[in-house]
Structure formats: C-alpha cells, structure tokens
Design a protein around this motif. Structure first.
Motif, PDB file in Angstrom:
ATOM      1  N   GLN A  24       0.821  -1.221   0.000  1.00  0.00           N
ATOM      2  CA  GLN A  24       0.000   0.000   0.000  1.00  0.00           C
ATOM      3  C   GLN A  24       0.853   1.268   0.000  1.00  0.00           C
ATOM      4  O   GLN A  24       0.338   2.363  -0.230  1.00  0.00           O
ATOM      5  N   ALA A  26       3.147   2.608  -1.915  1.00  0.00           N
ATOM      6  CA  ALA A  26       3.229   3.433  -3.130  1.00  0.00           C
ATOM      7  C   ALA A  26       1.941   4.235  -3.313  1.00  0.00           C
ATOM      8  O   ALA A  26       1.975   5.450  -3.583  1.00  0.00           O
ATOM      9  N   ASP A  27       0.802   3.564  -3.132  1.00  0.00           N
ATOM     10  CA  ASP A  27      -0.489   4.255  -3.276  1.00  0.00           C
ATOM     11  C   ASP A  27      -0.624   5.387  -2.258  1.00  0.00           C
ATOM     12  O   ASP A  27      -1.127   6.463  -2.565  1.00  0.00           O
ATOM     13  N   GLU A  28      -0.206   5.101  -1.029  1.00  0.00           N
ATOM     14  CA  GLU A  28      -0.326   6.115   0.034  1.00  0.00           C
ATOM     15  C   GLU A  28       0.545   7.330  -0.279  1.00  0.00           C
ATOM     16  O   GLU A  28       0.130   8.467  -0.079  1.00  0.00           O
ATOM     17  N   LEU A  29       1.755   7.091  -0.769  1.00  0.00           N
ATOM     18  CA  LEU A  29       2.641   8.221  -1.098  1.00  0.00           C
ATOM     19  C   LEU A  29       2.023   9.053  -2.216  1.00  0.00           C
ATOM     20  O   LEU A  29       2.060  10.280  -2.198  1.00  0.00           O
ATOM     21  N   ARG A  30       1.405   8.347  -3.179  1.00  0.00           N
ATOM     22  CA  ARG A  30       0.745   9.056  -4.283  1.00  0.00           C
ATOM     23  C   ARG A  30      -0.428   9.878  -3.732  1.00  0.00           C
ATOM     24  O   ARG A  30      -0.630  11.025  -4.075  1.00  0.00           O
ATOM     25  N   ARG A  31      -1.206   9.240  -2.854  1.00  0.00           N
ATOM     26  CA  ARG A  31      -2.365   9.922  -2.270  1.00  0.00           C
ATOM     27  C   ARG A  31      -1.932  11.188  -1.501  1.00  0.00           C
ATOM     28  O   ARG A  31      -2.581  12.229  -1.583  1.00  0.00           O
ATOM     29  N   GLY A  33       0.696  13.065  -2.005  1.00  0.00           N
ATOM     30  CA  GLY A  33       1.016  14.072  -3.017  1.00  0.00           C
ATOM     31  C   GLY A  33       2.173  14.991  -2.642  1.00  0.00           C
ATOM     32  O   GLY A  33       2.421  15.259  -1.467  1.00  0.00           O
ATOM     33  N   GLU A  36       8.771  14.424  -2.515  1.00  0.00           N
ATOM     34  CA  GLU A  36       9.990  14.236  -3.321  1.00  0.00           C
ATOM     35  C   GLU A  36      10.935  13.248  -2.657  1.00  0.00           C
ATOM     36  O   GLU A  36      11.502  12.384  -3.292  1.00  0.00           O
ATOM     37  N   PRO A  59       8.232   3.375  -4.707  1.00  0.00           N
ATOM     38  CA  PRO A  59       8.385   3.709  -6.126  1.00  0.00           C
ATOM     39  C   PRO A  59       9.812   4.140  -6.465  1.00  0.00           C
ATOM     40  O   PRO A  59      10.295   3.902  -7.554  1.00  0.00           O
ATOM     41  N   LYS A  60      10.500   4.826  -5.518  1.00  0.00           N
ATOM     42  CA  LYS A  60      11.936   5.104  -5.720  1.00  0.00           C
ATOM     43  C   LYS A  60      12.659   4.969  -4.380  1.00  0.00           C
ATOM     44  O   LYS A  60      12.031   5.115  -3.320  1.00  0.00           O
ATOM     45  N   ASP A  95       7.701  16.354   2.365  1.00  0.00           N
ATOM     46  CA  ASP A  95       8.256  15.009   2.316  1.00  0.00           C
ATOM     47  C   ASP A  95       7.709  14.144   3.454  1.00  0.00           C
ATOM     48  O   ASP A  95       6.971  14.620   4.310  1.00  0.00           O
TER      49      ASP A  95
END
Ligand code: NAD
Ligand code: ZN
Length: 359
Positions: A24, A26-31, A33, A36, A59-60, A95
């Motif tokens: 989860q 990656a999705d949470e980091l995207r959510r 927003g 960096e 993701p990175k 961040d």
C-alpha cells in the motif's frame, strides 16, 4: 487485507492490516502528493531481517536511517542523530518519514516527524505486536527522560499505518507475549466479548494462527481507533487505555527495562486489579480471570526480584496522569467497565503489590 479507519476530523487515516500490506505504501505516497524525498527510520534488527522486502514497495529508493533496537533509543540523543540525517537528506515540508519497527521506532520516528520542520507527514510500518495493536495508532509520539518514560512528546497523527503480517513472523515469542498483555488490557477496558475471545483462543493465538492474529490485531485497532477518534488528546475517554500503566510504568522504570513494556503492563494490571478488589470495586473472581488469562498467554505474574516499596511509590508519582502529587489509576469494576480513580493512597499500593511478590 482489512482496513480500519481512524476517523479524526480533518486528519482521518487508514490502518492496513494483512499479508503484503506493505504494498500500500506506493499508493499512500501518491495519495499524500507532493512527496519528493522519503526517509525511512528503521530499527536496525528489523531492517536486517526485512528491509529489502519493504524497499520493494517504494516507487523510488528512500533515504535510510537506522536506530539501535531497545528502549534506550527513545532519547533526545537518538532524535538528534536522526535530525542530522534528515538535514543531510534535505527532507522538506512536503516530504514523508516512514517508521519501520516496534513501538520504539514508532514513538521515536513519530517524535522526529512531529518536530522536524514543525511537523512532517509520516507513515508507521509496525513490525511488533505491541506496535501493531497500540503504539503505531493514535498519534502519541515521545522520547524518554532520565526520570521517567515518555515525558517529552507531541501529539502527531500518522498519515497511514501499515501492519504487514509477513513482518510479524520473525518476532520472538517473548515479544508476542508482551504485545498480548496490551491486547488483554484493551479488551479488559473496552470489550468483554473480545476478552472472552482471548480466553477461548489461547492456543490459536500462541500458535500464531493467521486468522487469530488478523482478528486480534484488527479488533485492537478498531478499539484504539474508536477511542482516539472520540478523545485524541486524552482529555477523558482515552485515559482508560492507561489501565495497568500507572504501576506498569513504575515497574518498567525500576527494572531498568529488563522486562518488556507489555510484561510490566501485565504486572501493573494485576496490582491495579488487586487494589480495585481491596476497595470493594472489583469482584475477586474477575481479578482472578484476568490473572489466569495472562498466565495462560505466557506472561509472568510475579516480579523477577524484590523491589523497595518506596521506590515503586516514587516512580508512580512521576506518572503523567497524576495531579498535585496524588496517584491516579484506571481501575476496573468489571471487564469492559473502567474508571479513572484519583487519590490512591500509598498504603493501598503497598498492599496490592503483594499480589506480584517474587516467588
Ligand atoms: N505511542 C503509543 O501510543 C504507545 C503505545 C504502547 C506502547 N508504546 C511504546 O512502545 C514501546 C514498546 O514497543 P515494542 O514492544 O514494540 O518495543 P521495541 O520497539 O523495542 O521492539 C521490541 C523488540 O522486538 C524487535 N522487533 C520488532 N519487530 C520485529 C520483528 N518483526 N522481528 C523480529 N524482531 C522484531 C525489536 O528490534 C526490539 O528488539 C515502548 O517504548 C512503549 O512506551 C507507545
Ligand atoms: Zn502500553
């Protein structure tokens, strides 16, 4: 996977519980927003065992900072070293910090997240049972002062909590048992049916049956989430979660962390129940029921060595719940029926301590 939502107005967040819950992230980091840089604050032992698996979920690659396992890391010194790492990584306002470990990583990493740049967002990845059912949820962050635990802290809610059952597999038995004490406490103050579920499922719990663990963690998270949503700052209801902790914290302080936090909470519950029995508040049979359950779950029911009663009383007085030097305890009158009791007399504590006298 199960999701338990912590419904704090304006700052609601999910707790993801299950095998592979780390995915989860990656999705949470995207959510969230605008992120960096991500910095992981990881317990070294947990990192040695599981960091590669956790890193796959990002993701990175995140910045990696490590803390030595153990309560001694909940210190301003350890926090200062982490701030150095965050400064070097130039971790900015938008961040995210990810904590990775047990309650120590949660509390220390959360404290650093709460104070860095006056507060950055953080995700708790809880890997001990204690952290999965208690420390990672609710936004209490802290480091210890030399005179007592958790004296220096901030309320700062995480943006998400992840409990990946794949990480819990490597937990030593003693850590599971310590976490179970906290589970018994949460059931004892809030949910008689859940307390009885523990009694009926001791072997499945100790055998780490996935279904039993899933239920145990989810129900505890629901209980904690419901209480925190109603009283984030411990102005009233949340205080019931301190059952067993007035005496438990004192014992933990005196035994210099030779016992686990949960083990001290178990002993604290026994002493506080004895005190409630002596006051005529709690029927003896209920106190015995709690003692039997803790014993069956493998928890110690007596102190490892003799302690001077003056030292226990002095340590109790340092408790944050006290006002004007009077000792407060959360006492039960039945399973699921707690109350905060002030003005507990020294003599009551001394008498009740006999219930955990070393054998
Ligand atoms: N903030 C809160 O609301 C809250 C609530 C309860 C407890 N706490 C705090 O939590 C701390 C206790 O938490 P804890 O018992 O998790 O302690 P901990 O973080 O020290 O972890 C216990 C031990 O287990 C190891 N460990 C953790 N996960 C592991 C895994 N998956 N595999 C193998 N080993 C693993 C750690 O390295 C450590 O040695 C205390 O400081 C307590 O004050 C805070
Ligand atoms: Zn606790």
């Amino acid at each position: 996977m199960r999701i338990v939502d912590v419904q704090i107005a304006g700052r609601a967040y999910p707790i993801f519980i299950g095998r592979g819950a780390r995915r989860q992230i990656a999705d949470e980091l995207r959510r969230l927003g605008g992120v960096e840089t991500v910095a992981i604050i990881a317990d070294q032992t947990v990192a040695d065992l599981h960091l590669p698996k956790l890193l796959e979920a990002f993701p990175k690659p995140p910045v990696q900072l490590f803390v030595q396992p153990g309560e001694a890391s909940k210190s301003l010194d350890a926090a200062a070293r982490l701030y150095d790492g965050l400064a070097e990584a130039r971790l900015g306002r938008k961040d995210v910090i990810v904590t990775f470990g047990g309650g120590v990583a949660c509390d220390l990493g959360g404290f650093v997240a709460a104070t860095w740049l006056r507060g950055v967002r953080f995700i708790q990845v809880a890997t001990s049972l204690e952290a999965s059912i208690d420390a990672s949820v609710g936004g209490k962050t802290a480091v210890n002062h030399s005179t007592a635990k958790n004296l220096i802290g901030v309320f700062h809610q995480p943006s998400a909590v992840i409990v990946d059952l794949d990480f819990l597999g490597s937990l030593p038995e003693r850590e599971i048992q310590a976490g179970l004490a906290e589970s018994v406490k949460q059931a004892a103050v809030r949910d008689a049916e859940f307390f009885a579920w523990h009694e009926a499922n001791v072997s499945a719990i100790l055998g780490r049956s996935p279904d039993a663990l899933m239920h145990l963690i989810s129900r505890n998270c629901q209980i904690k989430a419901e209480i925190v949503a109603r009283d984030e700052r411990e102005e009233n209801l949340r205080a019931i979660l301190n059952h067993g902790h007035t005496i438990g914290h004192a014992l933990e302080h005196l035994l210099h962390y030779e016992l686990r936090h949960g083990e001290c909470v178990a002993l604290g519950m026994l002493v506080e129940n004895e005190l409630a029995v002596a006051r005529g508040l709690l029927p003896r049979g209920v106190a015995e029921r709690v003692q039997t359950l803790l014993h069956r779950l493998g928890l110690r029911t007596c102190l490892p060595r003799e302690l001077a009663t003056e030292d226990v009383l002095a340590a109790c007085r340092l408790d944050k719940k006290n006002r004007a030097g009077a000792i407060h305890c959360v006492l039960l009158s039945a399973i699921g029926a707690p109350q905060v009791v002030g003005g507990v007399a020294d003599a009551e504590i001394v008498a009740a301590l006999a219930v955990v006298a070393p054998k």
